[in-house]
Enzyme design. Structure first.
Site, short mmCIF file in Angstrom:
data_model
loop_
_atom_site.label_atom_id
_atom_site.label_comp_id
_atom_site.label_asym_id
_atom_site.label_seq_id
_atom_site.Cartn_x
_atom_site.Cartn_y
_atom_site.Cartn_z
N ASN A 1 2.25 0.34 -1.68
CA ASN A 1 2.54 -0.24 -0.37
C ASN A 1 1.30 -0.14 0.51
OD1 ASN A 1 3.09 2.59 -0.46
ND2 ASN A 1 4.35 2.47 1.37
N GLU B 1 0.38 -0.62 4.47
CA GLU B 1 0.96 -0.81 5.80
C GLU B 1 -0.08 -1.34 6.79
OE1 GLU B 1 2.92 2.93 6.72
OE2 GLU B 1 4.50 2.47 5.25
N ASN B 2 0.41 -1.69 7.98
CA ASN B 2 -0.47 -2.24 9.01
C ASN B 2 0.04 -1.78 10.37
OD1 ASN B 2 -1.38 -4.61 10.95
ND2 ASN B 2 -2.68 -4.66 9.14
N TYR C 1 3.42 -3.58 12.23
CA TYR C 1 4.26 -3.07 11.13
C TYR C 1 4.76 -4.15 10.15
CZ TYR C 1 4.64 1.25 13.92
OH TYR C 1 4.40 2.38 14.63
N CYS D 1 4.98 -4.36 0.31
CA CYS D 1 5.50 -3.32 -0.58
C CYS D 1 4.66 -3.19 -1.86
CB CYS D 1 6.92 -3.66 -1.01
SG CYS D 1 8.12 -3.66 0.33
N GLU E 1 5.75 -3.05 -4.95
CA GLU E 1 6.20 -3.93 -6.04
C GLU E 1 5.53 -5.29 -5.94
OE1 GLU E 1 7.92 -2.09 -3.95
OE2 GLU E 1 9.95 -1.67 -4.68
N CYS F 1 13.27 -3.44 -2.17
CA CYS F 1 13.82 -4.23 -1.06
C CYS F 1 14.15 -5.65 -1.52
CB CYS F 1 12.83 -4.26 0.11
SG CYS F 1 11.50 -5.46 -0.09
N CYS G 1 11.21 -8.06 -2.39
CA CYS G 1 10.59 -7.78 -3.70
C CYS G 1 11.50 -8.24 -4.84
CB CYS G 1 10.27 -6.29 -3.85
SG CYS G 1 8.91 -5.77 -2.77
N1 THU Z 1 8.35 0.01 0.52
C1 THU Z 1 7.88 -0.38 -0.70
O1 THU Z 1 6.68 -0.29 -0.97
N2 THU Z 1 8.77 -0.87 -1.59
C2 THU Z 1 10.10 -1.06 -1.34
O2 THU Z 1 10.82 -1.57 -2.19
C3 THU Z 1 10.67 -0.66 -0.07
C4 THU Z 1 9.73 -0.08 0.93
C5 THU Z 1 7.40 0.55 1.50
C6 THU Z 1 7.19 -0.29 2.72
C7 THU Z 1 6.74 0.73 3.72
O3 THU Z 1 5.34 0.93 3.58
C8 THU Z 1 7.43 2.01 3.29
O4 THU Z 1 7.88 1.80 1.97
C9 THU Z 1 8.61 2.41 4.16
O5 THU Z 1 9.49 1.37 4.30
#
Ligand code: THU
Length: 143
Positions: free
Chosen positions: A48, A50-51, A54, A59, A61, A95, A98
């Site tokens: 994952n 992030e930024n 937000y 993600c 995946e 999620c 994904c």
């Molecule tokens: N996240 C993933 O990388 N994969 C998922 O399937 C769900 C959430 C990440 C996004 C964010 O950086 C962190 O988990 C918290 O939501």
């Protein structure tokens, strides 16, 4: 469907676990690692990212799948993801966004290995994409 060897599954999980260390998650502090397996046995990984804005977060995946797609692959034989164990949760499943992207590149029977790290212990749950995403959007099958 062709069965994956235990060795292959372990290699995929190890790759996801290793790349998870590179997770860029200064806002959630929730590290996720993912890896996909191509038909010729290559593994592509992602974390994952992030930024500070937000919603721009991507993600693990999707980053793994996009790395493979960008290298020319269009079908995946398996996907693995790994997160830390959260109190009160058995595992964290992918999620919806994904799952939709998985549906682009994977069949309903394709295994998705969901791993949870509890200290050094890794617990793995096996699902199929069809279980996780029974009705994906697909414009080609829309009535
Ligand atoms: N996240 C993933 O990388 N994969 C998922 O399937 C769900 C959430 C990440 C996004 C964010 O950086 C962190 O988990 C918290 O939501």
């Amino acid at each position: 469907m062709e069965t994956l060897t235990k060795q292959t599954i372990t290699a995929l999980l190890d790759a996801a676990q290793e790349v998870r260390e590179n997770s860029y998650s200064p806002y959630s502090h929730f590290k996720v690692g993912a890896a996909v397996l191509t038909p010729d046995g290559k593994i592509f990984c992602g974390t994952n990212v992030e930024n500070s804005s937000y919603g721009l977060t991507v993600c693990a995946e999707r980053n793994a799948m996009f790395a493979a797609a960008g290298a020319g692959y269009r079908r995946f034989k398996a996907l693995a993801l790994i997160t830390q164990k959260l109190p009160g949760q058995k595992f964290n499943s992918p999620c919806g966004a994904c799952r939709q992207v998985m549906s682009e590149f994977m069949d309903a029977k394709t295994p998705v290995f969901i791993a949870v790290l509890n200290g050094k212990k890794r617990v793995v749950y096996r699902k199929t994409l069809g279980e996780l995403m029974p009705f994906p959007f697909d414009k080609f099958s829309a009535k």
